[in-house]
Motif scaffolding. Sequence first.
Motif, short mmCIF file in Angstrom:
data_model
loop_
_atom_site.label_atom_id
_atom_site.label_comp_id
_atom_site.label_asym_id
_atom_site.label_seq_id
_atom_site.Cartn_x
_atom_site.Cartn_y
_atom_site.Cartn_z
N VAL A 30 0.83 -1.21 0.00
CA VAL A 30 0.00 0.00 0.00
C VAL A 30 0.86 1.26 0.00
CG1 VAL A 30 -1.69 1.31 1.34
CG2 VAL A 30 -1.94 -1.16 1.12
N ASN A 31 1.95 1.27 0.75
CA ASN A 31 2.80 2.46 0.82
C ASN A 31 3.49 2.76 -0.51
OD1 ASN A 31 2.19 2.95 3.53
ND2 ASN A 31 3.86 1.64 4.25
N THR A 32 3.90 1.72 -1.20
CA THR A 32 4.52 1.91 -2.52
C THR A 32 3.49 2.47 -3.51
OG1 THR A 32 6.06 0.09 -2.16
CG2 THR A 32 5.70 0.76 -4.44
N LEU A 33 2.26 2.00 -3.43
CA LEU A 33 1.22 2.51 -4.32
C LEU A 33 1.00 4.01 -4.10
CD1 LEU A 33 -1.46 -0.36 -4.19
CD2 LEU A 33 0.14 0.17 -6.04
N LYS A 34 1.05 4.44 -2.86
CA LYS A 34 0.86 5.86 -2.57
C LYS A 34 1.95 6.71 -3.23
CE LYS A 34 -1.51 5.24 1.87
NZ LYS A 34 -1.40 5.39 3.36
N LEU A 35 3.16 6.18 -3.28
CA LEU A 35 4.28 6.92 -3.88
C LEU A 35 4.08 7.17 -5.37
CD1 LEU A 35 7.32 5.14 -2.16
CD2 LEU A 35 6.43 7.43 -1.66
N ILE A 36 3.32 6.30 -6.02
CA ILE A 36 3.09 6.46 -7.46
C ILE A 36 1.67 6.92 -7.76
CG2 ILE A 36 4.93 4.91 -8.22
CD1 ILE A 36 2.89 2.67 -8.43
N GLY A 37 1.00 7.47 -6.73
CA GLY A 37 -0.27 8.15 -6.95
C GLY A 37 -1.52 7.32 -6.81
N LYS A 78 9.55 11.49 -10.72
CA LYS A 78 8.16 11.81 -10.39
C LYS A 78 7.16 10.87 -11.08
CE LYS A 78 9.18 16.72 -9.72
NZ LYS A 78 8.84 18.10 -10.13
N ALA A 79 7.57 9.71 -11.44
CA ALA A 79 6.70 8.78 -12.18
C ALA A 79 5.44 8.45 -11.37
CB ALA A 79 7.45 7.51 -12.51
N LYS A 80 4.30 8.53 -12.04
CA LYS A 80 3.01 8.22 -11.41
C LYS A 80 2.21 7.27 -12.31
CE LYS A 80 3.64 11.20 -8.00
NZ LYS A 80 3.84 10.76 -6.60
N ALA A 81 1.41 6.45 -11.67
CA ALA A 81 0.53 5.55 -12.42
C ALA A 81 -0.77 6.25 -12.78
CB ALA A 81 0.24 4.30 -11.59
N ILE A 82 -1.12 7.25 -11.99
CA ILE A 82 -2.35 8.04 -12.24
C ILE A 82 -1.95 9.49 -12.40
CG2 ILE A 82 -4.53 8.82 -11.29
CD1 ILE A 82 -4.82 6.21 -9.87
N ALA A 86 1.11 0.83 -12.93
CA ALA A 86 1.82 0.94 -11.65
C ALA A 86 3.20 0.30 -11.74
CB ALA A 86 1.00 0.28 -10.54
N PHE A 87 3.29 -0.83 -12.41
CA PHE A 87 4.58 -1.49 -12.55
C PHE A 87 5.56 -0.62 -13.34
CE2 PHE A 87 7.61 -4.22 -14.76
CZ PHE A 87 8.19 -4.87 -13.68
N ILE A 88 5.08 -0.04 -14.42
CA ILE A 88 5.93 0.84 -15.24
C ILE A 88 6.39 2.04 -14.43
CG2 ILE A 88 6.02 2.31 -17.29
CD1 ILE A 88 5.92 -0.65 -17.96
N ALA A 89 5.46 2.68 -13.73
CA ALA A 89 5.79 3.88 -12.95
C ALA A 89 6.77 3.56 -11.83
CB ALA A 89 4.51 4.49 -12.39
N ASN A 90 6.53 2.48 -11.12
CA ASN A 90 7.41 2.13 -10.00
C ASN A 90 8.81 1.76 -10.50
OD1 ASN A 90 7.73 1.54 -7.09
ND2 ASN A 90 8.05 -0.55 -7.79
N THR A 91 8.89 1.07 -11.63
CA THR A 91 10.18 0.69 -12.19
C THR A 91 10.94 1.93 -12.66
OG1 THR A 91 9.24 -1.42 -12.88
CG2 THR A 91 11.34 -0.80 -13.86
N ALA A 92 10.22 2.88 -13.27
CA ALA A 92 10.85 4.13 -13.71
C ALA A 92 11.37 4.93 -12.52
CB ALA A 92 9.85 4.96 -14.50
N ARG A 93 10.60 4.94 -11.45
CA ARG A 93 11.02 5.66 -10.24
C ARG A 93 12.25 5.00 -9.61
NH1 ARG A 93 9.92 5.27 -4.84
NH2 ARG A 93 9.93 7.26 -3.68
N ASN A 94 12.25 3.67 -9.53
CA ASN A 94 13.40 2.95 -8.99
C ASN A 94 14.65 3.16 -9.85
OD1 ASN A 94 12.14 1.88 -6.71
ND2 ASN A 94 11.46 0.04 -7.79
N LYS A 95 14.44 3.23 -11.15
CA LYS A 95 15.58 3.43 -12.05
C LYS A 95 16.22 4.80 -11.83
CE LYS A 95 16.94 2.65 -16.87
NZ LYS A 95 16.49 2.12 -18.19
#
Length: 219
Positions: A105-112, A215-219, A129-138
Amino acid sequence: MRKSIASYLILTVTICILLFMSFSTSETIDLSKYSTSGLELNYTVSQDHSVKDNAIASIDLNKPISPILGKSFVGFKEALAFKESRGDYFTVNTLGYLGKYQFGVNTLKLIGIHNPKLFLNEPELQEKAFIANTARNKWILRRDIKNFVGKKLNGILITESGILAAAHLAGAGSVKNYLRSYGIDNFEDSYGTTIEYYMKRFSGYDTSLIKADRKAKAI
């Protein structure tokens, strides 16, 4: 009485007409007119002589057939998803991690994403969400990717895809600690899976499609 006789006559005439029509149309078709003899036949698919005659017969129809994704980015995310949840969008594990890629849940909040229920029921949102989180980690690990890719730690070749997979498992901070301690600080999750294991298992995939984005976001 007259109505009964009239009905009988009409029925008899109808049957006779149908019989006449069926016999009159039963002409013989000359199939020789449709022969392909002497014609040059062209096919859109050439014969593959490398395929053995029994190749099709050897396929197990009880097993699902899937495309070979190799080391592509799609291959990367699908392999990771299979390890996380066997590709199930609607699953929740015993620790409350959600969906195909097992997001917290906390990771989801980071990507909106602030509605876990909505997330769990929207496969398209999970892919975003997977794309956004991977871009943020990169982005977070951009310096470590530059400094460590191509080197070996504890006998494991460090690759960008291995780093990003490990960050999905343990978070970017834990991956930094692993790399900068030269493999000493090897995070292990609640199920006993380590950063080092993900580094090795998901090594060598093409993740160049993902652009580093703070600043990658899924939403």
